[in-house]
Each structure stands twice: as C-alpha cells, then as structure tokens.
Design an enzyme around this catalytic site. Structure first.
Site, short mmCIF file in Angstrom:
data_model
loop_
_atom_site.label_atom_id
_atom_site.label_comp_id
_atom_site.label_asym_id
_atom_site.label_seq_id
_atom_site.Cartn_x
_atom_site.Cartn_y
_atom_site.Cartn_z
N GLU A 240 0.82 -1.22 0.00
CA GLU A 240 0.00 0.00 0.00
C GLU A 240 0.85 1.26 0.00
O GLU A 240 0.53 2.24 -0.66
CB GLU A 240 -0.95 0.01 1.20
CG GLU A 240 -2.05 -1.05 1.14
CD GLU A 240 -2.93 -0.91 -0.09
OE1 GLU A 240 -2.96 0.19 -0.70
OE2 GLU A 240 -3.57 -1.90 -0.47
N TYR B 91 -6.33 6.56 3.97
CA TYR B 91 -6.44 5.52 2.96
C TYR B 91 -5.73 4.24 3.38
O TYR B 91 -6.30 3.14 3.38
CB TYR B 91 -5.91 5.97 1.59
CG TYR B 91 -5.69 4.76 0.72
CD1 TYR B 91 -6.78 4.10 0.16
CD2 TYR B 91 -4.43 4.18 0.58
CE1 TYR B 91 -6.61 2.92 -0.54
CE2 TYR B 91 -4.25 3.01 -0.12
CZ TYR B 91 -5.35 2.37 -0.68
OH TYR B 91 -5.19 1.20 -1.34
N ASP C 144 -9.23 5.90 -2.14
CA ASP C 144 -8.12 6.44 -2.94
C ASP C 144 -8.71 7.12 -4.17
O ASP C 144 -9.92 7.31 -4.28
CB ASP C 144 -7.15 5.33 -3.32
CG ASP C 144 -7.76 4.38 -4.32
OD1 ASP C 144 -9.00 4.36 -4.46
OD2 ASP C 144 -7.00 3.66 -5.00
#
Length: 365
Positions: free
Chosen positions: A46, A129, A147
């Site tokens: 991520e 996020y 996102d």
DNA sequence: CAAACGTGGCA
DNA sequence: TTGCCAAGTTT
C-alpha cells in the site's frame, strides 16, 4: 452533499455488492501482494502503491520483501539499505516513514500490526487511505479505503460532484463506502472498487460497456460518465537552474554528499551542486567558489559533460553537469570519496543517476 | 487548506 | 512536446 443516503438509495446495495464481487472474483489481476493476507506485506504494498503504478511497483515489491521479509527484518535494517531498495520509486519519505512505523510496531506492538483504526492511524506514513486498506484487506474490517480510484468510481456511480482534488471531499466518499461496503467481504469489496477503477472505470474513456455495475451507475444512465469526477487542479511549477560537479581525486574516486534529512530527496546522496543565481558570473566560477568554500577544498572545474532536465511534480531542475578535480577533502558521515564500485551501495535520486551515467560515458570508463 | 513531495508512462 | 495521471501523507 445531501443527507439522504448520499444517493445510495439510487441503487440496490445488495445487488451492487454481488455484481461487483462476482466480477472481482473472476477478473482480478494476479498481483504479488494478493498471495496472502500478511498485514506487513499488505502494508508495504500500500505504501509503494501511493501515487505509483502497479507495473512500476511489482519488481520493487518483490525485491523489498525478499530483502526485508518481516517486520523484524525491516526494523533491524540500516536506513541506507532501505532507501537503496526504494531507489527510483520516488517519494522517499514513504520509505523512511515506513521503517519508522514498522519499528514502532516491532517495539510497541510486539511486531503485530495493530487492527484498530485509532492505533493504526497513529503510525507514520499511514493516513486515512492506508489505514483503511490494511484494516479491510488484511483484517477484514469494514473500513473505507478511499483512494483516487474509489473517488472516481463512486463519483460516477453515485453522481457525486464534489471536487475530488479537495481534501474535504474524502469524507463524502468514506461515508458512501460505509453505506455500500459488503460486511461479508470488506477486503474484496474495497479491492474490487479499486480494481474496477484501474481496469474499467478509468479516468479517460471508461469501458462502460464492459462494466459489471453499469446498471447501478447513475452517471452512465445519464450519459455523464465522461464528466466525472470533478477535479479542479492548479499546479504552479517552479524552474530551478543548477550546476553540478563530478569531482575526482587522484585515484579516480568521486565526491558525493548526503542530502539533509528533511525536504526534497531527504537522506539520499548526490554530487555537489549549487543553485545558479548570478547570470553575470560564469557558472564554472560560481561552482568552484561555492564548493571550495563549503567543503574547504581546492577544486578545478574542467569540462561541462552534459545537461540534464529533471521534472518533478512541483518543480523542474535544469542541471549543467561539470567534471573536475580535487586534491583532498575532509570526509565525514555526509561527505565521502567513493570509487565507482563503492558508489553502488549509496541511494541516489534518478537525476543524479543520470549524471553518473554521463560521467562514465564522457570518461569512457 | 495549499503546497511539498518523485518518477515514468501515455495521449 | 506538454500536461495529465498513478492504490496519498505530511506540514
């Protein structure tokens, strides 16, 4: 935005979830971070994927996980090794923040990534996020992970016209996700939303005829898919003139220095360089003077071996690259003379990698 | 909230 | 060639 279910009442939530999850189950890409649900690997992926394309990330992810397979391994690594592994990926504070946060998990949470929103959100580099992504993907919690993909997809499906460039808009989409998310499979639901944005509901020319949820899409039904999302951008770019020196000593070693620990390209290494201001003084003289003063040495600048234009998001560097000689300098932890073999272990920004390449070509080494 | 923060791909 | 875009966070 209005309050009435954010227009989610326009669609049948259960049918929407089914259609989306079925599509994801059949069409999702085979990505290396989807092989298991290891929170650490999900976390690394991520961070790498922030503002970065999947195809770019894949080889970095493989190498990074091979080199730092666990939270313990990354915790115990030297920062320089981590930056070297990140070299070329950009946004280098991501790497330093990741290691800082991983060390905190190692020390304060016994090496277990926290699974509570309040705790995980305190980790450096973990924003709204990433927190939602780890919590949902690795731990199966029904948390939004909003996102750019999710905002684009939901702006179309729900006809949300808030400007997605504004920070305040994120909460609108988080609220929408909280209404829509599958509580049976939050992990796949969030990933499916992003996957749909990446493969079907693209920024330009979305493939609506292939879309598994087009029947639920408010924008498609009104023919407005190309008008969304609303995104107002305003970018002012600076342009900076630089002169850099590739200085060698009598043994052919190059002078490099470590950049400051804050700001642009923090803690990466570079060749000595200056920002050019006084156009009426020769660049060579400015460069020589500045370096001699700063490093208390005595250098000579010989040829200009190349020019580099390097474009960042917010500024452009125009660099004139010079070659030169130096007698000696006082080395310390931020200033070193290194051979072409030794230089390989130091993390450099792409702009300076280009300079080294020019130097090697010019010298015919 | 706006700006800083990297890089490479693509129309 | 130029500008936009890609799984954002920090200050």
């Amino acid at each position: 935005m209005n309050n009435r279910l954010l227009k989610a009442d326009y669609i049948d939530i259960y049918a929407f979830q089914q259609d989306l999850l079925t599509w994801f189950n059949e069409e999702q890409r085979d990505l290396p971070w989807r092989k298991d649900k290891d929170p650490y690997k999900i976390w690394v992926s991520e961070i790498m994927l922030q503002q970065t394309r999947v195809d770019t990330v894949i080889p970095y992810f493989h190498r990074f996980i091979e080199q730092f397979p666990t939270i313990a391994a990354l915790s115990e690594a030297e920062e320089e090794k981590v930056l070297k592994a990140w070299e070329g990926l950009g946004y280098y504070s991501r790497a330093r923040n990741l290691q800082t946060a991983v060390r905190e998990v190692y020390e304060k949470y016994g090496g277990v990534v926290p699974n509570h929103p309040k705790e995980i959100a305190t980790l450096k580099g973990v924003g709204p996020y990433t927190a939602g992504a780890i919590l949902s993907i690795a731990y199966g919690l029904p948390e939004p992970a909003v996102d750019g993909n999710v905002m684009r997809v939901l702006s179309r499906i729900l006809l949300i016209t808030d400007d997605i460039a504004k920070a305040s808009s994120r909460k609108v989409f988080e609220a929408a996700v909280r209404e829509l998310i599958s509580h049976d499979n939050p992990s796949d639901f969030n990933q499916a939303l992003m996957e749909l944005g990446a493969l079907i509901c693209t920024p330009r020319s979305p493939s609506c005829l292939l879309c598994p949820v087009r029947d639920h899409c408010h924008a498609f039904n009104e023919g407005k898919q190309n008008e969304l999302p609303v995104k107002v951008k305003k970018i002012k770019k600076r342009e900076v003139q630089l002169a850099a020196a590739l200085l060698t000593d009598s043994e052919g070693r190059l002078l490099i220095r470590k950049r400051p620990d804050k700001g642009l390209l923090a803690n990466l290494w570079e060749f000595p360089n200056i920002e050019l201001n006084l156009q009426y003084v020769s660049e060579k003289e400015q460069l020589k003077e500045a370096i001699n003063t700063k490093y208390d040495t005595n250098i000579s600048i010989t040829d200009m071996i190349g020019q580099i234009e390097h474009i960042f998001t917010h500024l452009t560097w125009n660099i004139n690259v010079y070659q030169g000689k130096l007698d000696r300098v006082i080395e310390d932890k931020d200033l070193k003379l290194v051979s072409l073999e030794e230089i390989k272990i130091y993390p450099f920004p792409v702009s300076h990698q280009k300079m080294l390449k020019q130097y090697i070509e010019a010298a015919g080494i």
